[in-house]
Write an enzyme that holds these catalytic residues in place. Structure first.
Site, PDB file in Angstrom:
ATOM      1  N   SER A  82       0.850  -1.203   0.000  1.00 49.05           N
ATOM      2  CA  SER A  82       0.000   0.000   0.000  1.00 49.05           C
ATOM      3  C   SER A  82       0.879   1.244   0.000  1.00 49.05           C
ATOM      4  CB  SER A  82      -0.864  -0.017   1.273  1.00 49.05           C
ATOM      5  OG  SER A  82      -1.482   1.228   1.498  1.00 49.05           O
ATOM      6  N   TYR A  84      -3.687  -0.770   9.897  1.00 46.08           N
ATOM      7  CA  TYR A  84      -3.492  -0.957   8.452  1.00 46.08           C
ATOM      8  C   TYR A  84      -2.071  -0.544   8.071  1.00 46.08           C
ATOM      9  CZ  TYR A  84      -4.558  -0.844   3.441  1.00 46.08           C
ATOM     10  OH  TYR A  84      -4.560  -1.081   2.085  1.00 46.08           O
TER      11      TYR A  84
HETATM   12  P1  NAD Z   1     -11.897  -5.017  -1.414  1.00 43.59           P
HETATM   13  O1  NAD Z   1     -12.453  -4.745  -0.068  1.00 43.59           O
HETATM   14  O2  NAD Z   1     -12.738  -4.778  -2.619  1.00 43.59           O
HETATM   15  O3  NAD Z   1     -11.324  -6.500  -1.486  1.00 43.59           O
HETATM   16  C1  NAD Z   1     -10.700  -7.133  -0.408  1.00 43.59           C
HETATM   17  C2  NAD Z   1     -10.760  -8.632  -0.619  1.00 43.59           C
HETATM   18  O4  NAD Z   1     -10.201  -9.301   0.527  1.00 43.59           O
HETATM   19  C3  NAD Z   1     -12.208  -9.144  -0.744  1.00 43.59           C
HETATM   20  O5  NAD Z   1     -12.258 -10.173  -1.701  1.00 43.59           O
HETATM   21  C4  NAD Z   1     -12.478  -9.708   0.646  1.00 43.59           C
HETATM   22  O6  NAD Z   1     -13.489 -10.691   0.664  1.00 43.59           O
HETATM   23  C5  NAD Z   1     -11.118 -10.304   0.961  1.00 43.59           C
HETATM   24  N1  NAD Z   1     -10.980 -10.582   2.387  1.00 43.59           N
HETATM   25  C6  NAD Z   1     -11.054  -9.689   3.398  1.00 43.59           C
HETATM   26  N2  NAD Z   1     -10.955 -10.337   4.570  1.00 43.59           N
HETATM   27  C7  NAD Z   1     -10.804 -11.659   4.290  1.00 43.59           C
HETATM   28  C8  NAD Z   1     -10.683 -12.826   5.078  1.00 43.59           C
HETATM   29  N3  NAD Z   1     -10.698 -12.779   6.425  1.00 43.59           N
HETATM   30  N4  NAD Z   1     -10.553 -14.025   4.456  1.00 43.59           N
HETATM   31  C9  NAD Z   1     -10.570 -14.088   3.101  1.00 43.59           C
HETATM   32  N5  NAD Z   1     -10.704 -13.026   2.312  1.00 43.59           N
HETATM   33  C10 NAD Z   1     -10.827 -11.819   2.895  1.00 43.59           C
HETATM   34  O7  NAD Z   1     -10.608  -4.114  -1.493  1.00 43.59           O
HETATM   35  P2  NAD Z   1      -9.469  -3.912  -2.593  1.00 43.59           P
HETATM   36  O8  NAD Z   1      -9.256  -2.474  -2.705  1.00 43.59           O
HETATM   37  O9  NAD Z   1      -9.714  -4.707  -3.828  1.00 43.59           O
HETATM   38  O10 NAD Z   1      -8.247  -4.499  -1.768  1.00 43.59           O
HETATM   39  C11 NAD Z   1      -7.413  -5.543  -2.211  1.00 43.59           C
HETATM   40  C12 NAD Z   1      -6.051  -5.385  -1.554  1.00 43.59           C
HETATM   41  O11 NAD Z   1      -5.450  -4.173  -2.001  1.00 43.59           O
HETATM   42  C13 NAD Z   1      -6.089  -5.283  -0.027  1.00 43.59           C
HETATM   43  O12 NAD Z   1      -4.987  -5.958   0.525  1.00 43.59           O
HETATM   44  C14 NAD Z   1      -5.974  -3.796   0.212  1.00 43.59           C
HETATM   45  O13 NAD Z   1      -5.447  -3.490   1.470  1.00 43.59           O
HETATM   46  C15 NAD Z   1      -5.027  -3.417  -0.901  1.00 43.59           C
HETATM   47  N6  NAD Z   1      -5.007  -2.008  -1.260  1.00 43.59           N
HETATM   48  C16 NAD Z   1      -6.104  -1.384  -1.759  1.00 43.59           C
HETATM   49  C17 NAD Z   1      -6.011  -0.039  -2.109  1.00 43.59           C
HETATM   50  C18 NAD Z   1      -7.167   0.719  -2.670  1.00 43.59           C
HETATM   51  O14 NAD Z   1      -7.026   1.929  -2.850  1.00 43.59           O
HETATM   52  N7  NAD Z   1      -8.277   0.112  -2.970  1.00 43.59           N
HETATM   53  C19 NAD Z   1      -4.814   0.655  -1.928  1.00 43.59           C
HETATM   54  C20 NAD Z   1      -3.729  -0.021  -1.414  1.00 43.59           C
HETATM   55  C21 NAD Z   1      -3.821  -1.355  -1.090  1.00 43.59           C
END
Ligand code: NAD
Length: 253
Positions: free
Chosen positions: A145, A158
């Site tokens: 991130s 986080y």
């Molecule tokens: P999202 O919330 O759409 O997806 C998160 C995914 O993780 C979902 O499929 C959810 O079901 C799964 N998940 C959460 N807890 C879980 C558990 N206990 N067991 C199994 N699966 C679980 O969010 P996203 O933005 O697609 O995030 C994906 C990754 O990218 C994450 O690690 C997030 O921290 C990271 N991220 C996102 C952003 C952003 O701006 N969206 C930025 C930096 C990092």
């Protein structure tokens, strides 16, 4: 450059949390490059499964809550049933909790660390053990991130977890490079997904964030496609322990 450097035919990629958002986009991109996909999800990855199969690739749907690492040996064993081997792991599942540090609850600390950091490590360990047994190397891609680099506000667990993910990426790369296993990470910038729904909905924060992104827009899940295929393919065989920002220039500013 030969584009078959990005070919993933015959490879199997495990992608956690691929029912939506960035995980879904990465699973579909890996399938487009030729990989079969094992999805590990809490709920049905209906659209992802459909998209992967429409590309002529196989999709194995495994369900688990990664907050409990006891499920991991079973998951990796089941992942092998698809074709007999597993080659790529994308540690994408992640959660976030927002609260002032002064009022932050133990449960919001533990839950975030369990999914974002602990499960990512033990999945990587299980995949690395298997890759060493298989004797054909492997690729581990962690999702970091901007808060692997910066402090953020009101998201202490986080930030701690994602800073940990970047450190772990280097630590594991050092230990496993000699086995032909590349461990790298992708650090997404501000991407429009469920994870950032609250930020997107906050008009003032949204405008401030957009104004600070040199590319002038939030990232889209599809922006993860090229980077993940690069890090999963032989193109990146000499890239070890690196965290690649996919952020529209946010960190460069
Ligand atoms: P999202 O919330 O759409 O997806 C998160 C995914 O993780 C979902 O499929 C959810 O079901 C799964 N998940 C959460 N807890 C879980 C558990 N206990 N067991 C199994 N699966 C679980 O969010 P996203 O933005 O697609 O995030 C994906 C990754 O990218 C994450 O690690 C997030 O921290 C990271 N991220 C996102 C952003 C952003 O701006 N969206 C930025 C930096 C990092």
């Amino acid at each position: 450059m030969k584009f078959d450097l990005f070919e993933l035919a015959g490879q199997v990629a495990v992608v956690t949390g691929c029912n939506t958002g960035l995980g879904q986009a990465m699973a579909v991109a890996l399938a487009e490059a030729g990989a079969d996909i094992v999805g590990i999800n809490k709920s049905a990855p209906v659209d992802t499964c459909r998209a992967v199969e429409a590309l002529g690739r196989r999709f194995l749907d495994l369900r688990a809550d990664l907050a409990d690492i006891a499920v991991i040996p079973r998951l990796i064993a089941e992942a092998q049933t698809l074709t007999g081997h597993v080659d790529i792991l994308v540690n994408n599942a992640g959660i976030i909790r927002r609260e002032d540090a002064l009022h932050f609850r133990v449960s919001d600390w533990d839950e975030v660390m369990a999914v974002n950091l602990k499960a990512a490590f033990f999945l990587a360990q299980a995949l690395a053990r298997l890759c060493i047994e298989q004797g054909r190397g492997g690729k581990i891609i962690n999702v970091a991130s901007m808060l692997s680099f910066q402090g953020g506000i009101r998201v202490p667990s986080y930030t701690a977890s994602k800073s940990g993910v970047m450190g772990l990426t280097k630590a594991l790369a050092n230990e496993w490079a000699a086995h032909g296993i590349n461990v790298n990470a992708i650090a997404p910038g501000y991407m429009a997904t469920n994870n950032t729904a609250a930020l997107q909905a906050d008009e003032a924060r949204n405008a401030a964030i957009t104004a600070r992104i040199p590319a002038g827009r939030w990232g889209k899940p599809a922006d993860m496609a090229g980077p993940v295929v690069f890090l999963a393919s032989q193109s990146s065989n000499y890239v070890n322990g690196y965290t690649l920002a996919v952020d529209g220039g946010w960190l460069a500013r």
